[in-house]
Write an enzyme that holds these catalytic residues in place. Structure first.
Site, short mmCIF file in Angstrom:
data_model
loop_
_atom_site.label_atom_id
_atom_site.label_comp_id
_atom_site.label_asym_id
_atom_site.label_seq_id
_atom_site.Cartn_x
_atom_site.Cartn_y
_atom_site.Cartn_z
N CYS A 134 59.81 8.66 9.25
CA CYS A 134 60.85 7.43 6.91
C CYS A 134 60.72 8.11 6.57
O CYS A 134 59.67 8.42 5.77
CB CYS A 134 59.28 6.46 7.61
SG CYS A 134 59.85 5.00 6.84
N CYS A 137 58.85 5.78 4.13
CA CYS A 137 57.55 5.79 3.51
C CYS A 137 57.26 6.97 3.59
O CYS A 137 55.88 6.76 2.44
CB CYS A 137 57.30 5.72 5.54
SG CYS A 137 58.01 4.23 6.60
N ASP A 138 57.83 8.29 3.30
CA ASP A 138 56.94 9.40 3.32
C ASP A 138 57.44 10.64 2.52
O ASP A 138 56.96 11.82 1.83
CB ASP A 138 56.47 10.10 4.87
CG ASP A 138 55.84 9.34 5.61
OD1 ASP A 138 55.14 8.57 4.85
OD2 ASP A 138 55.74 9.69 6.94
#
Ligand SMILES: Cc1cc2nc3c(=O)[nH]c(=O)nc-3n(C[C@H](O)[C@H](O)[C@H](O)COP(=O)(O)OP(=O)(O)OC[C@H]3O[C@@H](n4cnc5c(N)ncnc54)[C@H](O)[C@@H]3O)c2cc1C
Length: 308
Positions: A134, A137-138
């Site tokens: 993701c 997300c990261d």
């Protein structure tokens, strides 16, 4: 076996299920959450959550604990069990696990999805330590680093383009000699100066002890094998909704997502779907939780109408 009929059952204990539990609890529906085998869902597997508004903790498990405690405070009951069969043709609906049948007037399906894995050595061990599924997300954690995206579809190109905001260089590794992504995304990716492509190539191993240091690669046409140094690898080879349980009973699209209208209603009255089981686009904890809350509001209204 119990023949008790619940007002509402929530299938799944990820962000969408636990948010639904909070809202259904506050609406006095005394909801039962059936957790499935992965209590807390996908977010429970991550060590850093920095994009959930209002959450000042750090890890996924901490976020899940707070959500669970909040839902329980308002009367949600959490049961560790896994549903193997559902019958939505009868009302109350019937859900069956290995040893228990459950009956409910309304059902919120929040069983999520799973990222398709490469299935190579190092992938599981280094997830959260340089292996990610993701970019939203990261990506932030890879500022000025050299990173890799594996895949050739729309998601892979979106991830690669997004990651160029942070990374020094993004190398896309694809097993074919052309992309599957739509033409516009392909064009944007190919003209982005930070993106390079390695074609006809698969990842056979992810290297690193405590963090990713490189990948073992193999050219599928020539058989050539080599090591590619990288700080991180984003795997974007597909997303599998956990919808097998509902095949033949609910409308499911060609990618396997449960089809809902904008009020998250499925084609069966009294059944809603929330979170990644119905969402191929946003795939975030906050968006999933929002859908869970909305589904619970809908269920409460619908149950009220039935009584009225
Ligand atoms: C490694 C990783 C890091 C991530 N980091 C972030 C981040 O930093 N920020 C962010 O916003 N998002 C992040 N995400 C994405 C986020 O975790 C998901 O968007 C979110 O968890 C989706 O929530 P969900 O409730 O829809 O489904 P899921 O989290 O997938 O939960 C599904 C639930 O359903 C249950 N279940 C499945 N089948 C059954 C069954 N038959 N019977 C009963 N229960 C069942 C499972 O046990 C699980 O509890 C990350 C994802 C991963 C994998």
């Amino acid at each position: 076996m119990s023949n008790e009929v619940r007002e509402t059952i929530i299938l799944g204990s990820g962000p969408s299920g636990l948010a639904a539990a909070l809202y259904a609890g506050r609406a006095n529906l005394n909801p039962l959450v059936i957790t499935g085998n992965e209590f807390g869902g996908q977010i429970n597997t991550t060590s850093e959550v920095e994009n959930y508004p209002g959450f000042s903790g750090e890890t996924g498990p901490e976020l899940v604990e707070v959500m669970k405690a909040q839902a329980e405070r308002f009367g949600a009951e959490i049961k560790l069990d896994y549903i193997e069969k559902v019958d939505l043709s009868q009302h109350p609906f019937k859900l069956s696990s290995h040893g228990t049948d459950y009956y409910t007037k309304s059902l919120i399906i929040a069983v999520g999805a799973s990222y398709r894995k490469l299935g190579v050595p190092g992938e599981v061990e280094l997830t959260g330590r340089g292996v990610s599924y993701c970019a939203t997300c990261d990506g932030f954690f890879f500022r000025d680093r050299d990173i890799v995206v594996v895949g050739g579809g729309d998601s892979a190109m979106e991830e690669a383009i997004f990651l160029t905001k942070f990374a020094r260089k993004v190398t896309v590794i694809h097993r074919r000699d052309e992309l599957r992504a739509g033409p516009l995304l392909q064009k944007r990716a190919k003209k982005n100066e930070k993106i390079e492509f390695i074609w006809d190539t698969v990842v056979t191993k992810i290297n690193g002890e405590n963090a990713v240091t490189g990948l073992e690669l193999k050219n599928v046409k020539t058989g050539e094998i080599w090591t590619h140094q990288t700080d991180g690898v984003f795997i974007a080879i597909g997303h599998i909704p956990n919808s097998d349980l509902f095949q033949g009973q609910l409308d499911i699209d060609e990618q396997g997502f449960v089809v809902t209208d904008k009020r998250l209603r499925t084609n069966v009255k009294g059944v809603w779907a929330a979170g990644e089981i119905t969402d191929s686009v946003f795939r975030q904890a906050i968006t999933s939780a929002g859908m869970g809350a909305a589904a619970a509001i809908e269920a409460e209204r619908w149950l009220g109408e039935q009584e009225g």
